[in-house]
Design a protein around this motif. Structure first.
Motif, PDB file in Angstrom:
ATOM      1  N   GLU A 124      37.950  37.705  20.250  1.00 55.14           N
ATOM      2  CA  GLU A 124      36.538  36.877  19.856  1.00 55.14           C
ATOM      3  C   GLU A 124      35.199  37.559  19.284  1.00 55.14           C
ATOM      4  OE1 GLU A 124      35.202  33.374  22.342  1.00 55.14           O
ATOM      5  OE2 GLU A 124      37.478  32.651  22.303  1.00 55.14           O
ATOM      6  N   GLY A 125      34.539  36.709  18.919  1.00 57.60           N
ATOM      7  CA  GLY A 125      33.213  38.160  18.191  1.00 57.60           C
ATOM      8  C   GLY A 125      33.662  39.017  17.452  1.00 57.60           C
ATOM      9  N   VAL A 126      32.761  40.257  17.640  1.00 54.77           N
ATOM     10  CA  VAL A 126      33.112  41.533  17.124  1.00 54.77           C
ATOM     11  C   VAL A 126      34.243  42.072  18.567  1.00 54.77           C
ATOM     12  CG1 VAL A 126      31.596  41.771  15.956  1.00 54.77           C
ATOM     13  CG2 VAL A 126      31.049  42.650  18.158  1.00 54.77           C
ATOM     14  N   PHE A 127      34.345  43.075  18.131  1.00 51.87           N
ATOM     15  CA  PHE A 127      35.800  44.281  18.590  1.00 51.87           C
ATOM     16  C   PHE A 127      35.026  45.021  19.375  1.00 51.87           C
ATOM     17  CE2 PHE A 127      36.687  48.079  17.834  1.00 51.87           C
ATOM     18  CZ  PHE A 127      36.009  48.148  16.182  1.00 51.87           C
ATOM     19  N   VAL A 128      33.338  44.855  19.063  1.00 49.45           N
ATOM     20  CA  VAL A 128      32.353  45.629  19.904  1.00 49.45           C
ATOM     21  C   VAL A 128      31.145  45.724  19.695  1.00 49.45           C
ATOM     22  CG1 VAL A 128      32.886  48.392  18.139  1.00 49.45           C
ATOM     23  CG2 VAL A 128      32.574  48.979  20.836  1.00 49.45           C
ATOM     24  N   LYS A 129      30.759  45.935  20.600  1.00 50.52           N
ATOM     25  CA  LYS A 129      28.885  45.742  21.013  1.00 50.52           C
ATOM     26  C   LYS A 129      29.134  47.009  20.220  1.00 50.52           C
ATOM     27  CE  LYS A 129      26.483  42.381  22.887  1.00 50.52           C
ATOM     28  NZ  LYS A 129      25.846  41.999  23.931  1.00 50.52           N
ATOM     29  N   TYR A 130      28.754  47.879  18.693  1.00 51.99           N
ATOM     30  CA  TYR A 130      28.268  49.296  18.744  1.00 51.99           C
ATOM     31  C   TYR A 130      26.756  49.986  19.111  1.00 51.99           C
ATOM     32  CZ  TYR A 130      27.744  54.105  17.837  1.00 51.99           C
ATOM     33  OH  TYR A 130      27.871  55.448  17.788  1.00 51.99           O
ATOM     34  N   THR A 131      27.369  50.693  20.530  1.00 50.79           N
ATOM     35  CA  THR A 131      25.703  51.115  21.177  1.00 50.79           C
ATOM     36  C   THR A 131      26.130  52.766  20.747  1.00 50.79           C
ATOM     37  OG1 THR A 131      26.170  49.303  22.488  1.00 50.79           O
ATOM     38  CG2 THR A 131      23.890  50.876  22.589  1.00 50.79           C
ATOM     39  N   SER A 132      25.056  53.142  20.316  1.00 53.79           N
ATOM     40  CA  SER A 132      24.396  55.008  20.112  1.00 53.79           C
ATOM     41  C   SER A 132      25.363  55.021  21.566  1.00 53.79           C
ATOM     42  CB  SER A 132      23.453  55.052  19.653  1.00 53.79           C
ATOM     43  OG  SER A 132      22.264  55.508  20.556  1.00 53.79           O
ATOM     44  N   GLU A 187      30.670  44.737  35.128  1.00 52.59           N
ATOM     45  CA  GLU A 187      30.431  43.939  33.195  1.00 52.59           C
ATOM     46  C   GLU A 187      29.699  43.810  32.125  1.00 52.59           C
ATOM     47  OE1 GLU A 187      28.207  40.443  35.012  1.00 52.59           O
ATOM     48  OE2 GLU A 187      29.662  39.813  36.352  1.00 52.59           O
ATOM     49  N   GLN A 188      29.055  45.157  32.818  1.00 54.62           N
ATOM     50  CA  GLN A 188      28.764  46.337  31.424  1.00 54.62           C
ATOM     51  C   GLN A 188      29.726  46.952  30.629  1.00 54.62           C
ATOM     52  OE1 GLN A 188      25.044  48.300  33.314  1.00 54.62           O
ATOM     53  NE2 GLN A 188      23.838  47.602  32.264  1.00 54.62           N
ATOM     54  N   TYR A 189      30.724  47.110  31.705  1.00 58.80           N
ATOM     55  CA  TYR A 189      31.815  47.986  31.226  1.00 58.80           C
ATOM     56  C   TYR A 189      32.976  47.157  30.381  1.00 58.80           C
ATOM     57  CZ  TYR A 189      36.711  50.475  31.037  1.00 58.80           C
ATOM     58  OH  TYR A 189      37.850  50.702  30.899  1.00 58.80           O
ATOM     59  N   LEU A 190      32.559  45.733  30.622  1.00 59.78           N
ATOM     60  CA  LEU A 190      33.643  45.167  30.201  1.00 59.78           C
ATOM     61  C   LEU A 190      32.747  44.566  28.586  1.00 59.78           C
ATOM     62  CD1 LEU A 190      34.938  42.606  32.678  1.00 59.78           C
ATOM     63  CD2 LEU A 190      35.960  44.294  30.698  1.00 59.78           C
ATOM     64  N   GLU A 191      31.605  44.654  28.638  1.00 55.43           N
ATOM     65  CA  GLU A 191      30.814  44.049  27.511  1.00 55.43           C
ATOM     66  C   GLU A 191      30.551  44.987  26.364  1.00 55.43           C
ATOM     67  OE1 GLU A 191      26.723  42.501  28.726  1.00 55.43           O
ATOM     68  OE2 GLU A 191      26.057  42.514  26.308  1.00 55.43           O
ATOM     69  N   TYR A 192      30.685  46.342  26.753  1.00 55.62           N
ATOM     70  CA  TYR A 192      29.982  48.046  25.733  1.00 55.62           C
ATOM     71  C   TYR A 192      31.437  48.149  24.649  1.00 55.62           C
ATOM     72  CZ  TYR A 192      24.610  46.303  26.385  1.00 55.62           C
ATOM     73  OH  TYR A 192      24.207  46.130  26.248  1.00 55.62           O
ATOM     74  N   GLY A 193      32.330  47.917  26.293  1.00 56.43           N
ATOM     75  CA  GLY A 193      33.634  48.361  25.973  1.00 56.43           C
ATOM     76  C   GLY A 193      34.649  48.087  24.653  1.00 56.43           C
TER      77      GLY A 193
END
Ligand SMILES: *Cc1c(COP(=O)(O)O)cnc(C)c1O
Length: 509
Positions: A23-31, A58-64
């Motif tokens: 669901e949602g975007v496939f990546v929460k793009y962060t520089s 959780e960050q690994y999963l969130e920003y991966g």
């Protein structure tokens, strides 16, 4: 928290992640800079702190990147089969090395079983095989077997004082061939890149001409790799005429099926793409690509091997580890591996194979091919898009059509810009590759969550983004700012040259 509570907690986290992974975007793009800050890599005081540990998880999963998400069309793999994901969890929690029967009894039998299943499937007789860390290493081991067959003394004497060896590959072969020739002491000058036709397939007549040149110069043509599905274009080298050349010149014929070797699963596609594969000397296939096992999962098979693995690969004193006792009746697989410790990959492939079976995999790749045919037709039908190379199998190399007066560099920059914007929006991740001098988006369908609707919306996104970029360009005076320097090097052109050319078009239209 005791360790059982920790385990419960990770299952809850994973369950939550899994439920929303498409669901949602496939990546929460962060520089990279922002992500570095977010992750607080240097934060002290994490010792013994499970809450802190979980925050990083959780960050690994969130920003991966959510690789099973239908917008993930970039790599040769996507998501993973459920049985192999279960296998990964079991492997992680039971943690052992698949080097010996003693330390990995079940895994050893699974691996041996799968090797035999695959030898039978491919049609290799009296063969050997091993699961390796991927096709890069499988290609290297195949080249090593070829080298030691052509130069029997090499294991003891090295390449010193030997006749010069030459290998031959498709001009667009995977870069692991270059690495292998480097590691094995062959040298990149001795790895001949054979000219390809307009479809990206090795031209057998050119191969023979290159071999002749080597033979005339006193060299030994020891190795030819036919690529079954090149990485960028998906081209299949013609195995049959290369077999005829093997009869004449006696080289080792390896088939690199890392990507397109999956066609062995379907009798129909095998007949079309891999005729007479059973007569090659070796074959590799990545199960973690089209077939969907979780990374890494690969097999290397040798035809009529005459125990070549032992002769070529076994070395040194491993008596502290390997047993040769009657009661195991099973050779330790680690003895002929490049590694000492070996990850248990066999469980994934065994469970996937049992769960889907040959027919399930055949159905899957036939479906992928149908979707690729569909995508190709759409690219041809949509006026804003064009193919960069003819589709020969699973890869669709295409781009947004640039205005007619653009130079090649400008077209390449436009392609890159569109692709980058789509990625940063989290709308889709699609591959990017050069075909000769032309940059193309490489669409791959290796994701069971992708169907016609996803292909349509992806192509619509490319068209809309392309139009946006062009409109934006026309409205700007300072095009250089609008068009920052490319992330990929322009071939045969400096960035500033490309930029100044772009400026011309940007203000001219
Ligand atoms: C992906 C690929 C490889 C490399 O395989 P890894 O498993 O990633 O090491 C080699 N050859 C071809 C044709 C490939 O597409």
């Amino acid at each position: 928290m005791n360790e059982n509570e920790v385990l419960q907690r990770i299952f809850a986290v994973l369950e939550q992640y899994f439920a929303t992974r498409n669901e949602g975007v496939f990546v929460k793009y962060t520089s990279p800079a922002d992500l570095q800050k977010l992750l607080a890599l240097d934060e002290p005081g994490s010792e013994g702190d499970w809450d802190r540990t979980f925050k990083w998880i959780e960050q690994y999963l969130e920003y991966g990147v959510k690789t099973s998400h239908p917008s993930f069309m970039n790599r040769m793999w996507a998501g993973a089969n459920m049985p192999s994901m279960l296998a990964e969890m079991v492997t992680a929690l039971s943690n052992t090395s698949a080097c010996t029967y003693e330390s990995a009894p079940v895994s050893t039998l699974f691996e041996r079983h799968m090797i035999q299943e695959m030898l039978d499937l491919v049609g290799f007789v009296d063969g050997e095989g091993q699961m390796t860390t991927g096709s890069s290493n499988a290609n290297m081991i195949a080249m090593m077997c070829a080298r030691n067959t052509a130069a029997q003394q090499v294991k003891q004497q090295g390449l010193f004082g030997q006749r010069e060896l030459f290998g031959f590959v498709n001009g667009e072969a995977h870069y692991s061939m270059d690495k292998a020739s480097n590691i094995l002491g062959i040298g990149s000058d001795h790895l001949i890149k054979v000219e390809v036709n307009e479809r990206g397939e090795m031209i057998a007549e050119k191969l023979e001409a290159e071999i002749e040149k080597v033979v005339r110069g006193g060299g030994v043509p020891f190795f030819v790799a036919a690529t079954a599905g090149t990485t960028v274009r998906g081209a299949y080298d013609p195995i049959e005429p290369i077999l005829a050349l093997r009869d004449k010149y006696k080289f080792w014929l390896h088939v690199d099926g890392a990507w397109g070797g999956a066609a062995v699963m379907s009798d129909r596609l095998r007949g079309k793409y891999l005729p007479r594969l059973a007569e090659a000397n070796s074959f590799t296939c990545d199960f973690h690509k089209m077939l969907g096992s979780s990374l890494m999962c690969n097999i290397l098979l040798i035809n009529r091997s005459e125990h070549i693995f032992g002769k070529v690969l076994a070395a040194g004193d491993g008596s502290y580890l390997f047993r040769d006792t009657d009661d195991t009746e099973v050779d330790d697989l680690g003895n002929v591996s490049l590694q000492c410790g070996r990850r248990v990959d066999s469980l994934k492939w065994f469970l996937d194979w049992k769960y889907y079976g040959k027919s399930g995999f055949a159905e899957r790749i036939e479906k992928y091919l149908e979707l690729c045919e569909y995508a190709e037709q759409r690219v041809q039908a949509i006026p804003e898009l064009e193919l960069v190379s003819e589709r020969t199998s699973f890869n669709i190399c295409f781009r947004f059509k640039a205005p007619e007066n653009c130079s090649r560099e400008q077209v390449n920059r436009l392609t890159e810009e569109i692709r980058t914007r789509i990625y940063k929006k989290g709308a889709a991740l699609v591959g990017l590759a050069y075909i000769k001098e032309h940059l193309a988006m490489r669409l791959l369908v290796t994701n069971t969550n992708i169907g016609i609707a996803e292909i349509d919306s992806f192509l619509a996104e490319v068209v809309a983004t392309g139009k946006d970029v062009l409109a934006f360009e026309r409205g700007r005076t300072n095009v250089v700012r609008a068009f920052p320097a490319g992330h990929v090097a322009e071939r045969g052109d400096t960035t500033s040259q490309a930029q100044s050319e772009y400026r011309k078009v940007g203000s001219g239209n």
